[in-house]
Every structure is written in C-alpha cells, then in structure tokens.
Design an enzyme around this catalytic site. Structure first.
Site, PDB file in Angstrom:
ATOM      1  N   HIS A  16       0.867  -1.203   0.000  1.00  0.00           N
ATOM      2  CA  HIS A  16       0.000   0.000   0.000  1.00  0.00           C
ATOM      3  C   HIS A  16       0.893   1.239   0.000  1.00  0.00           C
ATOM      4  O   HIS A  16       1.504   1.573   1.012  1.00  0.00           O
ATOM      5  CB  HIS A  16      -0.914   0.022   1.232  1.00  0.00           C
ATOM      6  CG  HIS A  16      -1.835   1.206   1.263  1.00  0.00           C
ATOM      7  ND1 HIS A  16      -3.173   1.082   1.560  1.00  0.00           N
ATOM      8  CD2 HIS A  16      -1.640   2.523   1.030  1.00  0.00           C
ATOM      9  CE1 HIS A  16      -3.749   2.282   1.510  1.00  0.00           C
ATOM     10  NE2 HIS A  16      -2.822   3.171   1.198  1.00  0.00           N
ATOM     11  N   LEU A  19       2.562   7.207  -4.467  1.00  0.00           N
ATOM     12  CA  LEU A  19       3.780   7.707  -5.125  1.00  0.00           C
ATOM     13  C   LEU A  19       3.611   9.099  -5.710  1.00  0.00           C
ATOM     14  O   LEU A  19       4.596   9.705  -6.135  1.00  0.00           O
ATOM     15  CB  LEU A  19       4.210   6.747  -6.245  1.00  0.00           C
ATOM     16  CG  LEU A  19       4.938   5.478  -5.805  1.00  0.00           C
ATOM     17  CD1 LEU A  19       5.206   4.581  -7.015  1.00  0.00           C
ATOM     18  CD2 LEU A  19       6.234   5.805  -5.088  1.00  0.00           C
ATOM     19  N   ARG A  20       2.367   9.591  -5.800  1.00  0.00           N
ATOM     20  CA  ARG A  20       2.108  10.907  -6.413  1.00  0.00           C
ATOM     21  C   ARG A  20       2.539  10.912  -7.879  1.00  0.00           C
ATOM     22  O   ARG A  20       2.731   9.875  -8.487  1.00  0.00           O
ATOM     23  CB  ARG A  20       2.782  12.037  -5.633  1.00  0.00           C
ATOM     24  CG  ARG A  20       2.567  12.006  -4.123  1.00  0.00           C
ATOM     25  CD  ARG A  20       1.132  11.936  -3.715  1.00  0.00           C
ATOM     26  NE  ARG A  20       0.956  12.115  -2.273  1.00  0.00           N
ATOM     27  CZ  ARG A  20      -0.075  11.673  -1.592  1.00  0.00           C
ATOM     28  NH1 ARG A  20      -1.044  10.983  -2.187  1.00  0.00           N
ATOM     29  NH2 ARG A  20      -0.181  11.891  -0.295  1.00  0.00           N
ATOM     30  N   ASN A  44      -5.005   7.292  -6.191  1.00  0.00           N
ATOM     31  CA  ASN A  44      -5.663   8.562  -5.835  1.00  0.00           C
ATOM     32  C   ASN A  44      -4.830   9.776  -6.226  1.00  0.00           C
ATOM     33  O   ASN A  44      -4.486  10.607  -5.395  1.00  0.00           O
ATOM     34  CB  ASN A  44      -6.033   8.602  -4.341  1.00  0.00           C
ATOM     35  CG  ASN A  44      -4.824   8.615  -3.422  1.00  0.00           C
ATOM     36  OD1 ASN A  44      -3.783   8.042  -3.768  1.00  0.00           O
ATOM     37  ND2 ASN A  44      -4.938   9.256  -2.274  1.00  0.00           N
ATOM     38  N   LYS A 106      -9.328  -0.162  -5.945  1.00  0.00           N
ATOM     39  CA  LYS A 106      -9.296   0.476  -4.633  1.00  0.00           C
ATOM     40  C   LYS A 106     -10.626   1.155  -4.357  1.00  0.00           C
ATOM     41  O   LYS A 106     -11.115   1.948  -5.169  1.00  0.00           O
ATOM     42  CB  LYS A 106      -8.171   1.517  -4.601  1.00  0.00           C
ATOM     43  CG  LYS A 106      -8.118   2.362  -3.337  1.00  0.00           C
ATOM     44  CD  LYS A 106      -7.636   1.563  -2.137  1.00  0.00           C
ATOM     45  CE  LYS A 106      -7.842   2.319  -0.840  1.00  0.00           C
ATOM     46  NZ  LYS A 106      -6.632   2.660  -0.150  1.00  0.00           N
ATOM     47  N   LEU A 227      -4.786   9.376   7.819  1.00  0.00           N
ATOM     48  CA  LEU A 227      -6.099   8.744   7.873  1.00  0.00           C
ATOM     49  C   LEU A 227      -5.989   7.284   7.459  1.00  0.00           C
ATOM     50  O   LEU A 227      -5.291   6.995   6.483  1.00  0.00           O
ATOM     51  CB  LEU A 227      -7.081   9.480   6.953  1.00  0.00           C
ATOM     52  CG  LEU A 227      -7.549  10.829   7.500  1.00  0.00           C
ATOM     53  CD1 LEU A 227      -8.334  11.595   6.447  1.00  0.00           C
ATOM     54  CD2 LEU A 227      -8.377  10.646   8.771  1.00  0.00           C
ATOM     55  N   ASP A 255       1.477   2.682   3.518  1.00  0.00           N
ATOM     56  CA  ASP A 255       0.618   3.859   3.324  1.00  0.00           C
ATOM     57  C   ASP A 255       1.464   5.129   3.336  1.00  0.00           C
ATOM     58  O   ASP A 255       0.977   6.194   3.740  1.00  0.00           O
ATOM     59  CB  ASP A 255      -0.492   3.926   4.381  1.00  0.00           C
ATOM     60  CG  ASP A 255      -1.594   4.903   3.986  1.00  0.00           C
ATOM     61  OD1 ASP A 255      -1.676   5.269   2.803  1.00  0.00           O
ATOM     62  OD2 ASP A 255      -2.364   5.301   4.872  1.00  0.00           O
ATOM     63  N   HIS A 259       3.308  14.569   1.521  1.00  0.00           N
ATOM     64  CA  HIS A 259       2.695  15.881   1.278  1.00  0.00           C
ATOM     65  C   HIS A 259       3.763  16.917   1.567  1.00  0.00           C
ATOM     66  O   HIS A 259       4.530  16.768   2.535  1.00  0.00           O
ATOM     67  CB  HIS A 259       1.526  16.134   2.233  1.00  0.00           C
ATOM     68  CG  HIS A 259       0.323  15.274   1.982  1.00  0.00           C
ATOM     69  ND1 HIS A 259      -0.625  15.591   1.032  1.00  0.00           N
ATOM     70  CD2 HIS A 259      -0.084  14.115   2.553  1.00  0.00           C
ATOM     71  CE1 HIS A 259      -1.577  14.656   1.039  1.00  0.00           C
ATOM     72  NE2 HIS A 259      -1.261  13.748   1.940  1.00  0.00           N
ATOM     73  N   ALA A 271      -3.719  14.938   5.353  1.00  0.00           N
ATOM     74  CA  ALA A 271      -3.473  13.679   6.073  1.00  0.00           C
ATOM     75  C   ALA A 271      -2.443  12.853   5.317  1.00  0.00           C
ATOM     76  O   ALA A 271      -2.529  12.715   4.097  1.00  0.00           O
ATOM     77  CB  ALA A 271      -4.772  12.895   6.188  1.00  0.00           C
TER      78      ALA A 271
HETATM   79  C1  NCD Z   1      -3.413   9.220   1.918  1.00  0.00           C
HETATM   80  C2  NCD Z   1      -2.914  10.246   0.887  1.00  0.00           C
HETATM   81  O1  NCD Z   1      -2.381  11.279   1.304  1.00  0.00           O
HETATM   82  O2  NCD Z   1      -3.014   9.988  -0.305  1.00  0.00           O
HETATM   83  N1  NCD Z   1      -3.407   9.816   3.204  1.00  0.00           N
HETATM   84  C3  NCD Z   1      -3.354   9.172   4.399  1.00  0.00           C
HETATM   85  O3  NCD Z   1      -3.469   9.826   5.430  1.00  0.00           O
HETATM   86  N2  NCD Z   1      -3.154   7.888   4.453  1.00  0.00           N
HETATM   87  C4  NCD Z   1      -4.753   8.746   1.514  1.00  0.00           C
HETATM   88  C5  NCD Z   1      -5.183   7.517   2.247  1.00  0.00           C
HETATM   89  O4  NCD Z   1      -4.679   6.427   2.015  1.00  0.00           O
HETATM   90  O5  NCD Z   1      -6.083   7.623   3.087  1.00  0.00           O
HETATM   91 ZN    ZN Z   2      -3.256   5.161   1.595  1.00  0.00          ZN
END
Ligand code: NCD
Ligand code: ZN
Length: 353
Positions: A16, A19-20, A44, A106, A227, A255, A259, A271
């Site tokens: 999980h 990578l943006r 996402n 997803k 999150l 995860d 950011h 988040a």
């Molecule tokens: C993730 C994100 O920034 O893309 N943020 C996070 O807090 N985990 C999105 C996600 O997986 O909820």
């Molecule tokens: Zn995530």
C-alpha cells in the site's frame, strides 16, 4: 532470536503506497525502490486512475522517474491499481483482469481522505456489477475502511465501517478477495483474523509504533496526522499483536503518503505520513518492541505475495543494529517534506543484500 546484530531477509514488498506524480513522484520513488522490490501503487492522483490506459501511462511515468541516462537505476516493479467509482463497469473489471500490470481495485468511500472526491457513493447499487465481476474473476478489492458519515466520531469510523459496510459486502460477495487497508483498531484486526473467506489486512509503521497521543504531544503535530487517524494505545497493542502473530492475513503496507511541508503545516492540514525513506527501520523497531523480530520476514516478504498469488522475491536485504537518525526534512520537488518520526533515532539501519 535474542538481540541479533544483523537481520538478513528476503527483500520485502510494500502492499500500500502513494507515489504521487510529476516532481513529487521523482523525489520519492527511489526511496521505495531502495527497500522494496514491488509496491501496490494507490490510484488517488489529483485525477484518479480509473482506467487501464491511465494506469499504464502512470506506470510508465513511475518507471521513467527511476531512470538515469536512459537506464533503470534499480529493479522495481510497480503493481498498479484502479480507482473504483460509481461508474466502474463489469467490462472495466474484465479489462483490468486482462492487463498484466493491474493487480487490484481500490475502494475509497467518497470524501474519506486525500483525493477521494470521486469515491464511491453507492457501493451496493451502482458498483454491484463491478464487484460481482471482481469476485468471479479473482480481482482483489482494497478497502479504505472508514465511514464518512459526519455524525460518526472520527475515532470510531473504522469500527462503524465494519458493521455498516464490510459485513454486508462480504455477505453479498463471499468469494471477493478483500484487503482491509491500514488497519488501526482492535475491532479491525479481530474482524480480519476471524472472518470467513479470502481477506487480509495491511498495517502501517505509524499505527504499529504510535498512538494518538503523538498527534497532540506538546502542541498540534501535523506530521503525525494520517487517515485513518492514530488510535488509543489498546488498539496499537492489538495491531502489534496481529502483525507479529503467525496469522497469514496480516502484511506490510506502509501507506507512505508524501505531502509538502507547507500543506501539512496549514490551517487545514493534509493527512498522510511519509515513511518510504525508512520503512524497514520503523517496522523492525516495532517488531523488536514486541520481541518478535523473527516474524518480520513473514510479515514483510512472504504473506503479501501469498495473498496476491505472486512469487516471493529472490534477492535479500539486511538490517543492521546501528543508530539511524531520521532526517528532519527531505527534498520533495520544489518543496520539502517532513518524514515520519523526523529527528528521532532508531536502532536499525537498512542496507542491501
Ligand atoms: C493518503 C494520501 O495522502 O493519499 N493519506 C493518508 O493519510 N493515508 C490517503 C489515504 O490512504 O487515506
Ligand atoms: Zn493510503
């Protein structure tokens, strides 16, 4: 295994990962590729990855970001995912199954997290044909398991999701392969451990190592906000128990969600925790805390491939017991970002082979 000074293990995979894109992608992908052989790449992006052709184009950008002088710097395989929406059809699922680079869909409930505005609003109605096709064709569904109902306390959203959505989903589609992503509660790990049918759960380093006090330690700490949000200590203990147990259902998913610093240190902060830089050092710290370093390899390198039906990696990595201080900041395109646990010292250092 009492106090080993080195730990050599099969190279792990990250099940999980965010990578943006663009300059951000170029800045972070090398960190994941240094420690991991493969990663399940979240869809996402600002414009969600909803089709096979979008996933293939994104995959190319990821591989390009790893190239220098036209040659790949490291061996790394991105495992692509598609973003489930209310408009995903059974044909979209068949197309994904027929593409060797797409490994899962997803599910983001609409509004649950970063870039989830296109998320699902009608899972059991409009998404039903797609879910049926996934179940029939063995395509896994990766679930962000939180309800978005504003009346539900933010710390309860995972537990309420199990009652309101997960039970029904798995009752209606009992053979659907489900990954309950980034588990954060005792309710979540208890459910995954006991539930019938093909289900697994991923665990992040932050939820194994820290509880929700970290977000408020001496003031509001935006770099500990992700999150689903960190929970109480009793939940952290349950997650650590699950990760270090012998259940094949729990495996590694960082995860890691980068950011820019200014977007987290803001009046409405994003988040996500960045852990790709030092993921294995963090996980080793958690497993050592539980006295179960012997289970780290199964968690990081064996159970994920088994669930996805993929071969285990053939190369190795080593963790050495020596101090590693997490940098205060790392470059992120034109910006910088603050990694998880910045400035703290961990007892393990990662190296190749
Ligand atoms: C993730 C994100 O920034 O893309 N943020 C996070 O807090 N985990 C999105 C996600 O997986 O909820
Ligand atoms: Zn995530």
């Amino acid at each position: 295994m009492t106090n080993p000074t080195t730990l050599t293990m099969i190279r792990p995979d990250d099940w999980h990962l965010h990578l943006r894109d663009g300059e951000g992608l170029k800045a972070v992908v090398k960190d994941t590729a240094r420690q991991f052989s493969r990663a399940i790449v979240m869809p996402n992006l600002a414009q969600p990855v909803t089709t096979v052709s979008m996933a293939l184009a994104y995959r190319d950008r990821i591989l390009q970001a790893l190239q220098m002088d036209g040659k790949s710097v490291v061996e790394f395989t991105p495992l692509m995912t598609l973003y489930l929406t209310d408009n995903t059809t059974a044909q979209d699922v068949r197309d994904a199954v027929n593409c060797e680079h797409v490994y899962a869909f997803k599910l983001y409930p609409a509004g649950a997290t970063t870039n989830s505005d296109s998320g699902v609003t009608d899972l059991f109605g409009r998404c039903a044909p797609a879910l049926e096709a996934m179940e029939k064709l063995g395509m896994p569904l990766l679930v962000h398991g939180e309800v978005t109902d504003p009346d539900v306390d933010v710390f309860d959203r995972e537990a309420v999701f199990i009652d309101r959505v997960m039970l029904k989903l798995r009752q209606q589609f009992p053979e659907l392969k489900v990954v309950f992503e980034h588990l954060t509660t005792k309710n979540g790990v208890d459910y995954v451990r006991e539930a019938p049918g093909p289900i697994a759960g991923t665990l992040t380093p932050q939820h194994l190592l820290y509880n929700r006090n970290a977000i408020f330690q001496g003031g509001l700490q935006p770099h500990w906000f992700c999150l689903p949000v960190l929970k109480r200590e009793v939940h952290r203990q349950a997650l650590l128990d699950a990760a270090t147990s012998d259940s094949p259902r729990f495996f590694l998913g960082t995860d890691s969600a980068p950011h820019a610093q200014h977007l987290k240190e803001a009046s409405c902060g994003c988040a996500g925790c960045y852990s790709a830089l030092h993921a294995l050092e963090l996980y080793a710290t958690a497993f050592e805390q539980a006295g179960r370093l012997d289970r780290l390899e199964a968690f990081a390198s064996l159970r994920g491939p088994a669930f996805y039906g993929l071969p285990v990696n053939t190369t190795k990595v080593t963790l050495t017991r020596s101090s590693y201080t997490v940098p205060q900041t790392v470059p992120f395109g034109d910006d910088s970002l603050i990694p998880l646990a910045a400035g703290t010292t961990l007892n393990w250092t990662f190296s190749e082979g």
